[in-house]
Structures are given as C-alpha cells and as structure tokens.
Design an enzyme around this catalytic site. Structure first.
Site, PDB file in Angstrom:
ATOM      1  N   ASP A 147       0.253   2.641   6.584  1.00  0.00           N
ATOM      2  CA  ASP A 147      -0.932   2.050   5.945  1.00  0.00           C
ATOM      3  C   ASP A 147      -1.104   0.583   6.300  1.00  0.00           C
ATOM      4  O   ASP A 147      -1.231  -0.275   5.421  1.00  0.00           O
ATOM      5  CB  ASP A 147      -0.855   2.252   4.433  1.00  0.00           C
ATOM      6  N   ASP A 174      -2.239   6.124   8.735  1.00  0.00           N
ATOM      7  CA  ASP A 174      -3.222   5.087   8.415  1.00  0.00           C
ATOM      8  C   ASP A 174      -2.972   3.799   9.187  1.00  0.00           C
ATOM      9  O   ASP A 174      -2.044   3.055   8.909  1.00  0.00           O
ATOM     10  CB  ASP A 174      -3.330   4.844   6.906  1.00  0.00           C
ATOM     11  N   HIS A 300      -2.216   8.617  -6.188  1.00  0.00           N
ATOM     12  CA  HIS A 300      -2.098   9.857  -5.407  1.00  0.00           C
ATOM     13  C   HIS A 300      -1.067  10.821  -5.990  1.00  0.00           C
ATOM     14  O   HIS A 300      -0.425  11.573  -5.252  1.00  0.00           O
ATOM     15  CB  HIS A 300      -1.755   9.549  -3.941  1.00  0.00           C
TER      16      HIS A 300
HETATM   17 FE   LIG Z   1      -3.634   7.034   2.946  1.00  0.00          FE
END
Ligand SMILES: [Fe+2]
Ligand SMILES: *[C@@H]1O[C@H](CO)[C@@H](O)[C@H](O)[C@H]1NC(C)=O
Length: 436
Positions: A147, A174, A300
């Site tokens: 990320d 990501d 998440h």
């Molecule tokens: Fe993600």
C-alpha cells in the site's frame, strides 16, 4: 487554586512524555507531469524498473514517450559503459478513457550470474543503470511494504528501504493509488525508479490497481501493462498470480482479486505450483496476497474470510512458513496459527499495508486482542526479512512515522521444515494435490 492546577498539569505532562507523539499527516507529493525526462528525445527511457523473470533472468521495464520507433533492446554487462550482451524485448501500450500511455517496453536479460552487479542501458538511449542480482545461497534479505502510494510517508519508507541493503522487494498489493488517474502511474514510476531500477521489485495486485469502470474499462489494464510479473515463467496464465525462487526461498504471489475458490484457475495453478516445490532446494515457503486473513484491525474486518476458507487448508498442508498481506494501513504480526487458532505448524501471518499512502492509517483495533495476534501498531513503516540459513530467519519491522527508521518489532522464525511440520503433513498435502 491556580498553583494546584499547574501542579496537576505538570504531573500529567510528565506522565505522557514517554508516549509516542504522532507527527502531523503528510501530503501527497506533487511530481510534475508530463514527466520532465531531461531530454528532448522521445525515446528517452523513464520509469525504469526490474523484476525476476525465471531462473537467472531479469525483466527490464521502461517507458518512452515515442510510441512507434523507440526500440525494446537492452545492452548490459558487468563493466560500466561496456556492454557485451544485448537482449531484444517486446512492447505494449494502452488507452484509458482520454489517457494514452507511452510505449511500455519489457525486455528479459540473462542468463545472469548470481549476486553480481550489472550495468545496463535501455533502447540505446538515456543514462546507464545498474542492478544487482540476488545471491544463489543464504543469506538473503527481502524488504517488505504494501500500500505504498506517493506521499511524504512513501518517500521516507522508500528512503529506509533503500538503506537496508535488500536483495528483493516484496510488495503485497497496491502501488500507485492512481485510482483511474492514469498520469499518477507515471509519477509513481518516476518516484520508485531509483530503487526499482537497481533491485527486483516483485508485486501483486490490490484493490487500488483494478481501475475497472463498469463496462467501459476492464480491470488491471494499467497494472498488467506496466508491472508485468513472471507469470508465464511460473506456469500461470494470469499476471495476477505467479511464483518465483530466490536463494532457498519459494515465493508464491496470490491474487486477492482473481477467482480463488477450489474450482478456479488460480487454485488449480496453486496446486500445480506447490507440487513442484522441492523443500530440500527451497526449505522456505512464503505466500503473499493483498487482503489479510488474520487481521484484528477494524479496517477491512472479515474481508479476507472467503479466500481464507478456500485456500488456507491447502497452504497449511503445504507447510507455508510465512504469509504476508497488505490492505490494512497498519502493522500486525501473528503467532503461528491455523483456522483462527494457535497452531505450531501454521504460518506466521504479517499484515503490512503501511507503506504510506494518502488514505492514512487504520487506527482502531478490536479489543481484546485475539490470542493469535502478537504485535500490532497503526504506524507507517517497512519490514525486513533476512533468511539467515535453512532453519532460521530474522523478521523486523521498522516504524517510520517520524522520518527516523525505528526498529519496533522483531522475531526469529524457525522454518517448518526444521520443526518437522512439513514432513508430518506430507501425506495430507499429497492427497490434497491429487484431488481433481
Ligand atoms: Fe488495499
Ligand atoms: C542458522 O542460524 C542460526 C542463527 O544464527 C544458528 O543458531 C544456527 O546454528 C544456524 N544453523 C545452521 C544449520 O547453520
């Protein structure tokens, strides 16, 4: 009365001085676009990055503004300015709504010597780059952070990774946070070039690279065009999952955004890949994907459950040593676990979506902390995995919120081969691999 208040305030401030003071949020970098390539030439190479491409081979990727004439060859050799080898590659480009990409070149070079510095030049243009190939044997070091994005935090993460003398960078999903703004892929390519052109960057997809737009655009168009990984070299039919080997380590990159149920092509490929792993040659088995299965952050929560239900039994039977995920913008490390419980033959799970993107940190964790969770902290940073020998690896996590790289968590990991788990379960694995 006033004196009392001052006294109390002094006491309070004295007790909090030991606490970690979090710095202000950092801004998204503003890298000028179109990129200034320091040259009038349309075939000047920019956004150079490299990746492993099968045994003793490396893929060199770069972009030119010129779409027609710039060639896709790479000249290389072990001395600066003297190239005794040349390899010819291929190129691609893509359109995304009104955006039209440059020419994206992919050229595989090799066979290369292990643990060796090579000098190379792309398409006969621009300046010389150098790369180092990974060692053939232990020890080797992986840098890890997911990320990433392109903020001030990303800059310090990259700075710390650059200083850690790693052999291969592992990115569990990501990258640019372009989110359909295609020029942000170009600025990301420029931002990471100093690192990604010198050591192989091995990446897998995340939700921010999908960029599908209903029926207008297919998913992963930009990601697949720009960040081609060795899926063909590892018998996969999709850039969204593949595997590779580095000095005694077999690394499997799975796709959280490709079908993963037991009837899927990804699952079939995973079984085939696991059947080829020779734990005498590669005692260490690592798996990476984007959405974590063991996550006690409120962000998440449960998002990895379906993939976990489908694939965890297979990875467990295979004796995977370490599972690395991203997605949650924080750091968490588990004890060895399987099926939600502690298990000495299960993998250690690490969530490390803390590269420093513009969305900021995921601060809220579930309490009480689950039994399997050993360390968790919502800070940006990166990880370093040093595979010391066939039985021991040293994992460390380095917080970077305040520019300094601070080693905040570390642990010795012993391989599941050396603890007998892999042998113990070899029957189970064989029968799972035989299932149609
Ligand atoms: Fe993600
Ligand atoms: C592997 O490294 C560890 C930690 O340095 C050491 O204790 C162990 O003896 C080594 N094992 C082998 C087989 O060299």
């Amino acid at each position: 009365m006033e004196l009392k208040l001052v006294l109390i305030l002094t006491l309070i401030s004295a007790t909090v001085t030991a606490e970690y003071i979090r710095p202000q949020p950092r801004k998204t970098l503003h890298i000028p676009w179109p990129l200034d390539s320091n040259s009038k030439s349309q075939s000047y190479p920019h956004q150079v990055h490299i990746s492993l491409a099968g045994d003793k081979h490396m893929r060199i990727t770069w972009i030119t503004d010129d779409k027609h004439n710039s060639p896709s060859f790479v000249q290389y050799g072990i001395l600066p300015g003297k190239y005794d080898s040349i390899a010819e590659g291929e190129s691609t480009s893509y359109n995304y709504l009104l955006y039209s990409s440059g020419k994206i070149h992919h050229t595989v070079i090799g066979p290369l010597e292990d643990n060796t510095v090579y000098f190379y030049r792309c398409g006969g243009q621009g300046h010389e780059f150098q790369l180092k190939t990974p060692p053939a044997q232990f020890p080797s070091t992986f840098a890890v952070a997911g990320d990433l994005g392109q903020t001030g935090w990303t800059e310090s993460t990259l700075d710390h990774i650059d200083r850690c003398k790693y052999d291969v960078y592992l990115l569990p999903g990501d990258l640019s946070y372009a989110d359909c703004m295609q020029h942000l892929w170009d600025t990301f390519g420029k931002l990471v070039e100093p690192l990604a052109s010198t050591r192989p960057w091995m990446v897998t997809e995340g939700n921010h690279v999908e960029e599908s737009m209903l029926s207008l655009m297919d998913g992963f168009v930009s990601y697949n065009s720009r960040w081609k990984m060795p899926f063909e070299e590892s018998g996969s039919t999709s850039n969204l999952y593949y595997s590779f080997e580095v000095a005694g380590v077999h690394v499997i990159m799975l796709g959280s955004y490709a079908d993963y149920d037991v009837y899927s092509e990804q699952y079939r490929w995973l079984k085939e890949d696991l059947s080829k792993v020779d734990r005498k040659k590669t005692p260490w088995l690592l798996v990476l994907f984007h959405v974590p299965w063991y996550n006690s952050n409120k962000a998440h929560q449960g998002a990895g459950d379906d993939m976990m239900a489908a694939m965890e039994p297979l990875l467990y039977a295979a004796g995977v040593d370490l599972v690395i995920a991203g997605h949650v913008h924080a750091y968490e490390r588990s004890k060895r676990a399987y099926n939600g419980r502690l298990d000495p033959c299960g993998p250690v799970h690490i969530t490390i979506g803390d590269g420093g993107n513009r969305e900021g940190l995921a601060h809220r964790f579930i309490n009480p902390q689950p039994k399997w969770s050993e360390f968790r902290e919502a800070s940006f940073g990166h990880g370093e995995l040093r595979i010391v020998n066939s039985t021991h690896a040293f994992w460390s996590w380095h917080r970077n919120d305040d520019d300094q790289s601070v080693q905040a968590d570390d642990i010795w990991i012993t391989s599941l081969v050396s603890s007998g788990c892999v042998n113990q379960k070899s029957h189970e694995l064989r029968s799972m691999l035989m299932k149609p």
